[in-house]
Write a protein that holds these residues in place. Structure first.
Motif, PDB file in Angstrom:
ATOM      1  N   UNK A 158     -65.726 -52.025 -34.649  1.00 34.22           N
ATOM      2  CA  UNK A 158     -64.539 -52.787 -35.043  1.00 34.22           C
ATOM      3  C   UNK A 158     -63.647 -53.101 -33.838  1.00 34.22           C
ATOM      4  N   UNK A 159     -63.883 -52.420 -32.694  1.00 32.51           N
ATOM      5  CA  UNK A 159     -63.062 -52.680 -31.515  1.00 32.51           C
ATOM      6  C   UNK A 159     -63.505 -53.929 -30.755  1.00 32.51           C
ATOM      7  N   UNK A 160     -64.482 -54.633 -31.261  1.00 29.37           N
ATOM      8  CA  UNK A 160     -64.753 -56.016 -30.853  1.00 29.37           C
ATOM      9  C   UNK A 160     -64.204 -56.904 -31.960  1.00 29.37           C
ATOM     10  N   UNK A 161     -63.110 -57.645 -31.695  1.00 29.31           N
ATOM     11  CA  UNK A 161     -62.541 -58.471 -32.770  1.00 29.31           C
ATOM     12  C   UNK A 161     -63.506 -59.511 -33.305  1.00 29.31           C
ATOM     13  N   UNK A 162     -64.527 -59.868 -32.513  1.00 24.33           N
ATOM     14  CA  UNK A 162     -65.529 -60.800 -33.022  1.00 24.33           C
ATOM     15  C   UNK A 162     -66.316 -60.234 -34.184  1.00 24.33           C
TER      16      UNK A 162
ATOM     17  N   UNK B   5     -57.296 -64.763 -36.159  1.00 27.83           N
ATOM     18  CA  UNK B   5     -57.928 -63.887 -35.170  1.00 27.83           C
ATOM     19  C   UNK B   5     -58.481 -64.711 -34.004  1.00 27.83           C
ATOM     20  N   UNK B   6     -59.102 -65.846 -34.311  1.00 34.86           N
ATOM     21  CA  UNK B   6     -59.660 -66.703 -33.263  1.00 34.86           C
ATOM     22  C   UNK B   6     -58.562 -67.240 -32.355  1.00 34.86           C
TER      23      UNK B   6
ATOM     24  N   UNK C  38     -67.797 -51.850 -27.316  1.00 35.83           N
ATOM     25  CA  UNK C  38     -67.630 -53.156 -27.960  1.00 35.83           C
ATOM     26  C   UNK C  38     -66.401 -53.879 -27.411  1.00 35.83           C
ATOM     27  N   UNK C  39     -65.331 -53.134 -27.224  1.00 37.03           N
ATOM     28  CA  UNK C  39     -64.115 -53.681 -26.621  1.00 37.03           C
ATOM     29  C   UNK C  39     -64.426 -54.168 -25.202  1.00 37.03           C
ATOM     30  N   UNK C  40     -65.174 -53.350 -24.446  1.00 38.34           N
ATOM     31  CA  UNK C  40     -65.498 -53.698 -23.068  1.00 38.34           C
ATOM     32  C   UNK C  40     -66.373 -54.947 -22.998  1.00 38.34           C
ATOM     33  N   UNK C  41     -67.354 -55.050 -23.893  1.00 40.78           N
ATOM     34  CA  UNK C  41     -68.228 -56.226 -23.883  1.00 40.78           C
ATOM     35  C   UNK C  41     -67.434 -57.491 -24.196  1.00 40.78           C
TER      36      UNK C  41
ATOM     37  N   UNK D  90     -49.400 -50.514 -33.570  1.00 39.70           N
ATOM     38  CA  UNK D  90     -50.718 -50.945 -34.054  1.00 39.70           C
ATOM     39  C   UNK D  90     -50.746 -50.806 -35.573  1.00 39.70           C
ATOM     40  N   UNK D  91     -50.011 -51.658 -36.256  1.00 37.33           N
ATOM     41  CA  UNK D  91     -49.787 -51.478 -37.694  1.00 37.33           C
ATOM     42  C   UNK D  91     -50.859 -52.142 -38.553  1.00 37.33           C
ATOM     43  N   UNK D  92     -51.623 -53.067 -37.972  1.00 35.90           N
ATOM     44  CA  UNK D  92     -52.717 -53.694 -38.697  1.00 35.90           C
ATOM     45  C   UNK D  92     -53.791 -54.094 -37.693  1.00 35.90           C
ATOM     46  N   UNK D  93     -54.838 -54.743 -38.165  1.00 36.90           N
ATOM     47  CA  UNK D  93     -55.984 -55.002 -37.291  1.00 36.90           C
ATOM     48  C   UNK D  93     -55.618 -55.880 -36.100  1.00 36.90           C
ATOM     49  N   UNK D  94     -54.861 -56.925 -36.324  1.00 30.77           N
ATOM     50  CA  UNK D  94     -54.520 -57.821 -35.217  1.00 30.77           C
ATOM     51  C   UNK D  94     -53.551 -57.162 -34.253  1.00 30.77           C
TER      52      UNK D  94
END
Length: 302
Positions: free
Chosen positions: A138-142, A177-178, A205-208, A281-285
């Motif tokens: 989930x740490x890749x927003x894509x 998100x996009x 995933x965040x790093x990629x 960090x209250x929600x995903x975005x």
């Protein structure tokens, strides 16, 4: 009584009824709760079993968790061996529809391209089970586009009348998100030149996604504290590669992080690996907003 007052009273009386009509959804983590809320809107009431800023991989279920699952219309889990403790809870509910393979069971890792796939035995002292691939997808927003698509399909299956609402909510969320992603990528672009070290391997995933280089991890294995020799090796590598930043999550021990940072002349940066781990960090975005802010501020201060 004025007309406005009468309307307020009616709304107050209606609120409990509306809440009861909402689909009760239980997720294992706050991240999945946020994504389910983004898709479900006011048609769902979502509860996360793991509270904010808890290590979900080390979570010890509580008796009330079984009660929550007994009332759930839908259960959403991370999968990839991240929340294996959920299986014991599901077995206690006696509800096959929310168990593995049931119509009200969702493994959010479905269709995710997992990183770091390798065989790994996990026994006493072996730490977390990352043998099915690194579970922090989930740490890749894509990946949120895939996860929300899986959630939409499940919600529409148990609530066909809301299918168009769920699709519209997801489309709006994915578009937002996009629009944010380009800004995050631009702000993190200068950090591509600087290797980082983290305490736990939460970040591939965040790093990629953001082209960051995590050169090493303070834990010997995921969930296993470092030995003195491992710390010495990390410090030597940091000095050789010019590592400027050491990443820790709020629940992780500070001592070893502070030690290697001080010995290598690096800055400690606290990032949120889940919704609610940091106050902003209250929600995903806003999870990504918070992490991008933390990294860019640390970089500007160097």
């Amino acid at each position: 009584m004025s007309r406005i007052a009468l309307i307020l009273v009616c709304l107050a009386l209606a609120s409990p009824a509306l809440a009861q009509q909402r689909l009760q959804v239980v997720t294992t983590t706050t991240d999945l709760r946020s994504l389910t809320e983004a898709v479900g809107g006011n048609r769902v009431a979502v509860t996360s079993l793991v509270p904010p800023n808890f290590d979900a991989e080390e979570y010890q279920p509580r008796p009330q968790d079984v009660l929550r699952l007994k009332d759930a219309r839908l259960v959403v889990r991370v999968g990839l061996d991240y929340d294996l403790w959920l299986d014991r809870l599901l077995a206690q509910t006696g509800r096959p529809e929310i168990d593995r393979g049931g119509p009200a069971y969702v493994d959010a890792s479905f269709a995710i391209a997992a990183l770091e796939l390798r065989g790994m035995s996990v026994g006493p002292g072996d730490g977390h089970a990352h043998g099915s691939g690194n579970p922090h997808y989930w740490l890749d927003p894509g990946n949120a586009e895939i996860v929300t698509g899986t959630i939409v399909e499940a919600l529409a299956r148990i609530d066909p009348a809301g299918a168009s609402v769920y699709e519209a909510n997801r489309a709006a969320f994915v578009a937002k998100l996009a629009s944010k992603l380009a800004g995050w990528q631009a702000r993190l672009a200068p950090l591509k030149a600087f290797p980082l070290v983290a305490y736990h391997n939460s970040w591939p995933y965040f790093a990629r996604r953001f082209r960051l280089d995590f050169a090493g991890f303070i834990e010997t294995k995921p969930g296993v504290p470092p030995s003195p020799s491992h710390l010495a090796g990390i410090i030597e590598m940091m000095r050789a590669r010019g590592v400027r930043f050491v990443v820790r999550e709020p629940h992780e021990p500070d001592r070893d992080v502070a030690f290697v940072a001080s010995k290598a002349g690096a800055t400690v940066v606290t990032l949120a690996a889940s919704v609610g781990a940091l106050p902003n960090a209250v929600d995903y975005i806003s999870l990504f907003d918070a992490n991008v802010d933390a990294l860019t501020k640390a970089s500007a201060a160097r």
